[in-house]
Scaffold this active site. Structure first.
Site, PDB file in Angstrom:
ATOM      1  N   ASP A  72       0.852  -1.172   0.000  1.00  0.00           N
ATOM      2  CA  ASP A  72       0.000   0.000   0.000  1.00  0.00           C
ATOM      3  C   ASP A  72       0.898   1.236   0.000  1.00  0.00           C
ATOM      4  OD1 ASP A  72      -2.987   0.994   0.808  1.00  0.00           O
ATOM      5  OD2 ASP A  72      -1.460   2.227   1.798  1.00  0.00           O
ATOM      6  N   ASN A  75      -2.888  13.085  -3.260  1.00  0.00           N
ATOM      7  CA  ASN A  75      -4.038  13.554  -4.035  1.00  0.00           C
ATOM      8  C   ASN A  75      -4.503  14.927  -3.572  1.00  0.00           C
ATOM      9  OD1 ASN A  75      -4.369  11.461  -5.905  1.00  0.00           O
ATOM     10  ND2 ASN A  75      -5.590  10.229  -4.492  1.00  0.00           N
ATOM     11  N   ASP A  92      -2.442   9.784 -10.084  1.00  0.00           N
ATOM     12  CA  ASP A  92      -2.481   8.759 -11.138  1.00  0.00           C
ATOM     13  C   ASP A  92      -1.076   8.468 -11.659  1.00  0.00           C
ATOM     14  OD1 ASP A  92      -5.200   8.599 -10.904  1.00  0.00           O
ATOM     15  OD2 ASP A  92      -5.642   9.854 -12.655  1.00  0.00           O
ATOM     16  N   GLU A 137      -4.979   2.467  -3.768  1.00  0.00           N
ATOM     17  CA  GLU A 137      -3.517   2.489  -3.807  1.00  0.00           C
ATOM     18  C   GLU A 137      -2.916   1.179  -3.347  1.00  0.00           C
ATOM     19  OE1 GLU A 137      -4.702   4.366   0.185  1.00  0.00           O
ATOM     20  OE2 GLU A 137      -5.482   4.196  -1.840  1.00  0.00           O
TER      21      GLU A 137
END
Length: 571
Positions: A440, A448, A457, A483
């Site tokens: 992760d 973000n 992204d 993620e």
């Protein structure tokens, strides 16, 4: 001078009397030729009333009622009235010559053939489809009559009753010539029919495997065309219509036009692209077929035949227009369809124009329709293959999209469970090692929030590429969600998986996607005593959370008592 003029006039009069029964331009039989003899023919339509006898026809010719003809094919229109045809012959040899009279096509109701020498009938033949006992046509050659022509001048009188279209072709062939023609026709017919039957079989096999309705529609169209060809060429008359094949030919002509349009509508997706035009074509084709059949069954055969011929002239043009319309809408398979329809139209037009004396009549123009049909069938088969290939590519792309994460290109969960079941079963059955790494991205929400989802992204894409580069052949990389990523490692023990996880952690620290420093937390679990893949993944998930609770940017595996950033040194 007066005496000379007198003798010249007398000589011309004698010559006119000598040639009066047979005319000038007689066919010289001592010079064998494959040419068609339409230019030497003259013809005469019978007046209304009872049929004329041979002697009455001869009298009509002597009185100048026969009309001359100047092309190699005699075309008197659709469903002409009963008529007579005359062909003068000359044998310069001193012995009778045997010649085969070839008259085509096969679509003739009744025909009476008389070979005369002077006023004497030497031979008489009665042929046609109207009466079962009459001579029938030879397949794809028309009617053949063996004549023994005496020396000197002779003449052929032929009376026709014909309900169909009447492009009359006439030849006189030697025995060797006739054998060559028969062999050549057998070869051409065998090759053409074999090719078409092979296309039918191939498309039926495709339909049985792929269930594509277009392949079935195309097979039906080709099958009806083959039946029409066999019937119109007199190959199967005795099986289906021994008395007269005209009704059968008309019905098959209707069926060919209808099935061709049916195939075109669905192949080109006219219902989807042009729904109103599709309705017009559908109902128009059905109405045309119903009207033609009704007229024929009601005794109005000539009207039904003319309606059918009009439709057969129109439908190739409709095919070309449909191909052009669909090509303009971006349908790539329409390129093949348009080319196929164009060849079919050109072949049909060339043959018909040659029969109507607009184009020169020769072997090429006479057979242009057959050539066009073969080219059309071939290109339509290529169009089908191209369309099926497009559908297959689209299906594979759809399956790939359904199994693949669109952002990273890795497997999604659905694809993972499809491919992992067999690996898990093999490991359980053979007691082989198998491990899972679940990782992760640390603090991904902050990336973000601070840098935007586009940057997030880019981070996901960069990490997915690293996983693909690091994974071994046979390992499975999956975007597990958000993620989170998962690696399934067949034939891998816990310690080996931990080494790989630690290497990944270090490479991620050096990755710097979009100029950002990122870290990952990883959990590693081995199959061991787990009896389901879900249980193994849950174990790796628990170790992932242990790595996060211990401070992130760590690997936690089965050998860990506590997870720490010293794991790399311990390993």
């Amino acid at each position: 001078m007066k005496t000379i003029n007198h003798w010249l006039r007398l000589a011309l009069a004698v010559l006119s009397l000598i040639n009066a029964p047979y005319g000038f331009g007689a066919v010289e039989l001592t010079e064998p030729s494959y040419d068609y003899l339409g230019q030497e023919l003259s013809y005469f339509f019978e007046p209304e009333g009872p049929p004329l006898s041979l002697s009455e026809a001869m009298a009509a010719r002597h009185s100048g009622q026969f009309q001359s003809h100047h092309s190699r094919v005699l075309h008197l229109g659709s469903a002409p009235k009963p008529h007579w045809v005359y062909l003068p012959l000359h044998n310069a040899d001193d012995q009778p010559l045997r010649r085969t009279l070839e008259i085509g096509p096969a679509w003739i109701d009744q025909m009476n053939v008389y070979l005369l020498h002077g006023q004497q009938v030497l031979q008489a033949f009665y042929a046609g489809d109207a009466k079962p006992r009459q001579q029938r046509p030879v397949p794809n050659q028309g009617y053949l009559f063996v004549l023994d022509v005496p020396p000197g001048n002779s003449g052929l009188y032929v009376r026709f009753e014909n309900i169909g279209s009447h492009p009359l072709v006439v030849r006189l062939l030697e025995e060797t010539q006739q054998r060559k023609v028969a062999k050549w026709i057998s070869f051409i017919d065998g090759a053409q029919l074999g090719y078409l039957l092979a296309l039918i079989a191939f498309n039926l096999m495709l339909y049985s495997g792929l269930r594509d309705p277009n392949t079935l529609n195309y097979s039906v169209f080709l099958f009806i065309y083959v039946l029409l060809y066999l019937l119109s060429s007199s190959y199967i008359n005795e099986w289906f219509w021994p008395d007269s094949n005209h009704f059968g030919i008309l019905m098959l002509l209707v069926a060919v036009a209808w099935s061709s349009l049916h195939f075109a509508r669905h192949f080109l997706d006219i219902p989807g692209l042009y729904p109103r035009l599709n309705s017009l074509l559908k109902w128009g084709a059905n109405a045309f077929m119903a009207l033609s059949v009704t007229l024929s069954l009601s005794g109005f055969y000539v009207a039904g035949m003319r309606l059918t011929f009009i439709a057969l002239i129109i439908y190739p043009v409709v095919m070309v227009v449909l191909g052009g319309l669909c090509l303009s809408r971006g349908l790539l398979a329409a390129r093949y369809f348009l080319a196929a329809s164009t060849f079919g139209l050109l072949g049909t037009a060339t043959t018909n124009l040659a029969l109507w004396n607009v184009l020169p009549f020769n072997t090429l123009t006479f057979n242009a329709m057959k050539i066009g049909v073969l080219l059309e069938a071939t290109l339509l088969a290529l169009a089908l293959a191209y369309q099926m290939r497009q559908h297959q590519v689209a299906r594979l792309q759809a399956e790939h999209m359904a199994r693949t994460d669109p952002l990273t290109g890795l497997f999604n969960r659905r694809a993972f469970f499809d491919v992992s079941d067999s690996l898990w079963s093999t490991a359980m059955r053979n007691h082989r090692p198998l491990s899972v790494i679940l990782l992760d991205i640390d603090h991904f929400k902050q990336i973000n929030d601070q840098h935007g989802h586009a940057t997030g992204d880019l981070v996901l894409i960069a990490l997915s590429k690293l996983l693909q580069q690091t994974a071994r052949h046979g390992d499975i990389c999956v975007r597990w969600g958000g993620e989170e990523f998962l690696l399934l490692l067949p034939e891998t023990h816990d310690v080996q998986a931990a080494h790989l996880a630690e290497r990944l952690r270090e490479q991620v620290e050096r990755l710097k996607p979009a100029g950002l420093s990122i870290t990952v937390s990883l959990g590693v679990a081995e199959r061991g005593n787990h009896y389901s893949l879900d249980s193994l993944i849950n174990d790796a998930d628990q170790r992932l959370y242990s790595a996060k609770d211990a401070g992130r940017n760590q690997v936690c595996h089965q050998a860990c008592v506590t997870c720490s950033d010293e794991l790399g040194q311990a390993l």
